[in-house]
Design an enzyme around this catalytic site. Structure first.
Site, PDB file in Angstrom:
ATOM      1  N   LYS A 138      -4.517 -10.653  -5.782  1.00 30.50           N
ATOM      2  CA  LYS A 138      -5.815 -10.895  -5.149  1.00 30.50           C
ATOM      3  C   LYS A 138      -6.843  -9.886  -5.679  1.00 30.50           C
ATOM      4  O   LYS A 138      -6.465  -8.778  -6.092  1.00 30.50           O
ATOM      5  CB  LYS A 138      -5.717 -10.817  -3.616  1.00 30.50           C
ATOM      6  CG  LYS A 138      -5.556  -9.422  -3.047  1.00 30.50           C
ATOM      7  CD  LYS A 138      -5.932  -9.391  -1.566  1.00 30.50           C
ATOM      8  CE  LYS A 138      -6.081  -7.961  -1.092  1.00 30.50           C
ATOM      9  NZ  LYS A 138      -7.163  -7.655  -0.227  1.00 30.50           N
TER      10      LYS A 138
ATOM     11  N   LYS B  28       0.822  -1.224   0.000  1.00 31.63           N
ATOM     12  CA  LYS B  28       0.000   0.000   0.000  1.00 31.63           C
ATOM     13  C   LYS B  28       0.846   1.258   0.000  1.00 31.63           C
ATOM     14  O   LYS B  28       0.408   2.305  -0.470  1.00 31.63           O
ATOM     15  CB  LYS B  28      -0.998  -0.008   1.169  1.00 31.63           C
ATOM     16  CG  LYS B  28      -1.995  -1.153   1.010  1.00 31.63           C
ATOM     17  CD  LYS B  28      -3.319  -0.910   1.654  1.00 31.63           C
ATOM     18  CE  LYS B  28      -4.261  -2.060   1.288  1.00 31.63           C
ATOM     19  NZ  LYS B  28      -5.580  -1.953   1.833  1.00 31.63           N
TER      20      LYS B  28
ATOM     21  N   LYS C 293     -10.122  -4.136  -3.440  1.00 28.33           N
ATOM     22  CA  LYS C 293     -10.947  -2.924  -3.506  1.00 28.33           C
ATOM     23  C   LYS C 293     -10.148  -1.763  -4.044  1.00 28.33           C
ATOM     24  O   LYS C 293     -10.705  -0.833  -4.591  1.00 28.33           O
ATOM     25  CB  LYS C 293     -11.409  -2.554  -2.091  1.00 28.33           C
ATOM     26  CG  LYS C 293     -12.374  -3.546  -1.522  1.00 28.33           C
ATOM     27  CD  LYS C 293     -13.130  -2.953  -0.357  1.00 28.33           C
ATOM     28  CE  LYS C 293     -12.250  -2.783   0.848  1.00 28.33           C
ATOM     29  NZ  LYS C 293     -12.979  -2.470   2.067  1.00 28.33           N
TER      30      LYS C 293
HETATM   31  P1  ATP Z   1      -7.919  -3.985  -0.307  1.00 30.71           P
HETATM   32  O1  ATP Z   1      -8.585  -4.894  -1.275  1.00 30.71           O
HETATM   33  O2  ATP Z   1      -7.974  -2.548  -0.711  1.00 30.71           O
HETATM   34  O3  ATP Z   1      -6.579  -4.457   0.149  1.00 30.71           O
HETATM   35  P2  ATP Z   1      -9.359  -5.321   1.608  1.00 30.71           P
HETATM   36  O4  ATP Z   1     -10.485  -5.773   0.766  1.00 30.71           O
HETATM   37  O5  ATP Z   1      -8.270  -6.274   1.948  1.00 30.71           O
HETATM   38  O6  ATP Z   1      -8.802  -4.016   0.973  1.00 30.71           O
HETATM   39  P3  ATP Z   1     -11.054  -5.072   3.927  1.00 30.71           P
HETATM   40  O7  ATP Z   1     -12.304  -4.515   3.429  1.00 30.71           O
HETATM   41  O8  ATP Z   1     -10.691  -4.582   5.256  1.00 30.71           O
HETATM   42  O9  ATP Z   1      -9.844  -4.715   2.982  1.00 30.71           O
HETATM   43  O10 ATP Z   1     -11.126  -6.650   3.924  1.00 30.71           O
HETATM   44  C1  ATP Z   1     -12.140  -7.325   4.579  1.00 30.71           C
HETATM   45  C2  ATP Z   1     -11.843  -8.803   4.602  1.00 30.71           C
HETATM   46  O11 ATP Z   1     -11.847  -9.353   3.274  1.00 30.71           O
HETATM   47  C3  ATP Z   1     -10.493  -9.179   5.208  1.00 30.71           C
HETATM   48  O12 ATP Z   1     -10.689 -10.253   6.097  1.00 30.71           O
HETATM   49  C4  ATP Z   1      -9.675  -9.629   4.032  1.00 30.71           C
HETATM   50  O13 ATP Z   1      -8.723 -10.610   4.397  1.00 30.71           O
HETATM   51  C5  ATP Z   1     -10.732 -10.224   3.112  1.00 30.71           C
HETATM   52  N1  ATP Z   1     -10.331 -10.190   1.707  1.00 30.71           N
HETATM   53  C6  ATP Z   1      -9.948  -9.106   1.015  1.00 30.71           C
HETATM   54  N2  ATP Z   1      -9.668  -9.425  -0.270  1.00 30.71           N
HETATM   55  C7  ATP Z   1      -9.867 -10.764  -0.388  1.00 30.71           C
HETATM   56  C8  ATP Z   1      -9.754 -11.698  -1.472  1.00 30.71           C
HETATM   57  N3  ATP Z   1      -9.384 -11.311  -2.680  1.00 30.71           N
HETATM   58  N4  ATP Z   1     -10.056 -13.003  -1.240  1.00 30.71           N
HETATM   59  C9  ATP Z   1     -10.445 -13.404  -0.006  1.00 30.71           C
HETATM   60  N5  ATP Z   1     -10.563 -12.573   1.060  1.00 30.71           N
HETATM   61  C10 ATP Z   1     -10.294 -11.269   0.883  1.00 30.71           C
END
Ligand code: ATP
Ligand code: LTN
Length: 332
Positions: A194, A112, A197
């Site tokens: 992955k 990040k 967002k």
């Molecule tokens: P960013 O995608 O910007 O890094 P994030 O999606 O990881 O943000 P959060 O909204 O805090 O941030 O994530 C919420 C949950 O979703 C966390 O438990 C994270 O581990 C899970 N998560 C995020 N992306 C994935 C993915 N691609 N596959 C599975 N789990 C995910």
């Protein structure tokens, strides 16, 4: 006494099926067996620049998403992190026992901070300490998260053990809960990354609020691998990812999915995946407006009160152990 769960998501961007399959789905499944705290982590959100008006709106939107996904406010505590100031207070104490080297090793900071750590905010650097405080305040047993959060969980355990060793038994040592399937859903545009967002390309993610047309277009455009087989083969990560999404959304077994697509081509597979995704998201999207603004505000207020009750006890214990006097003006 039921064991405890804590988890949270940031009110930034839009939630995608990776967030659902990696985290939210497990939150819902575990809420009967555990006493659950599900937090909207807005303090984490400001580690990157946010527009205040958008952040305020996204915070409430995310609460609606928790509810629409099936988190039941009668069973689980849903609350906003900034409503419980103990999160920020414990972060300070924990940051005093965290080593710079530990935080420098965190891969999320490196990702990040986009390699430019000189200009990255200090909050982004200390982000994992705030996450540790979130978890440890509630004497949490289990933390359901996606694979990307495993390293932060390890740091949380290390900090809890260090504090307990130096100041006496204070914190429960939490375990991560990372279900094998869905732990890391990949981008539709690049299966080596992955689904995220913060990805600049919206075609890499299927958002929980995407309409049927958008879903179909995104799946049609999804990258595939060379060859024609539709199976779970690590050497063909794009197809394996699409097939995992299909499997998790339809609740079929991996074998059933492979058998189902055995003599079918990519075109048909993508068509069926788009249909399964739309069908899955439709009831979810209908539920998103289920709670009016007043009811939502009540749920969050009640959640914050319950959360504070537990958090304040842990913080008081921590303050006493580090040598702060009992606060003469505390209401506890
Ligand atoms: P960013 O995608 O910007 O890094 P994030 O999606 O990881 O943000 P959060 O909204 O805090 O941030 O994530 C919420 C949950 O979703 C966390 O438990 C994270 O581990 C899970 N998560 C995020 N992306 C994935 C993915 N691609 N596959 C599975 N789990 C995910
Ligand atoms: N860091 C997590 C969100 C998060 C969290 C937590 C998850 C903040 N605090 C406590 C579990 C427990 C993320 O970026 N996905």
């Amino acid at each position: 006494m039921k064991k405890r769960i804590f988890s949270g998501a940031q009110p930034t961007g839009s939630l995608h099926i990776g967030n659902y399959l990696g985290a939210l789905k497990n939150w819902v499944a575990l809420q009967d067996e555990y006493e659950a705290f599900y937090c909207i982590v807005n303090l984490h959100a400001i580690t990157l620049p946010q527009d205040p008006k958008t952040l305020r709106q996204k915070t409430l939107d995310l609460a609606r998403i928790y509810l629409a996904a099936g988190v039941d406010p009668e069973k689980s505590t849903i609350f906003i992190q900034s409503d419980v100031p103990e999160h920020a207070e414990l972060t300070w104490v924990l940051s005093c026992i965290t080593r710079m080297g530990e935080l420098e090793r965190m891969t999320q900071f490196k990702d990040k901070g986009k390699g430019n750590t000189e200009r990255a905010g200090v909050g982004l650097f200390t982000y994992p300490v705030l996450m540790a405080a979130d978890i440890l305040l509630y004497q949490t047993d289990l933390v359901p998260v996606g694979q990307d959060q495993k390293q932060h969980l390890e740091l949380t355990r290390d900090l809890a053990e260090r504090f307990n060793r130096d100041f006496g038994e204070t914190f429960k040592i939490p375990e991560p809960y990372i279900s094998k399937a869905g732990a890391s859903i990949k981008s539709l545009q690049d299966p080596s990354k992955k689904m995220s967002k913060s990805d600049d390309n919206p075609n890499g993610s299927i958002f929980l609020l995407d309409d049927a047309d958008t879903i179909t277009k995104k799946i049609k455009r999804a990258v595939t691998d060379s060859g024609t087989a539709i199976n779970f083969d690590e050497a063909r990560p794009a197809i394996a990812n699409l097939l995992s999404i299909y499997q998790l959304l339809t609740s079929k077994t991996p074998e059933e999915c492979v058998a189902h697509f055995e003599s079918k081509g990519y075109g048909q597979f993508k068509g069926e995946l788009a249909e399964a995704t739309t069908e899955f998201l439709r009831p979810f999207q209908e539920r998103i407006r289920e709670y009016d603004d007043t009811t939502l505000a009540d749920i969050l207020k009640c959640g914050a009160e319950k959360a504070k009750h537990t958090a304040a006890q842990t913080l008081q214990d921590v303050y006493e152990r580090v040598g702060f006097r009992k606060n003469p003006i505390a209401k506890l």
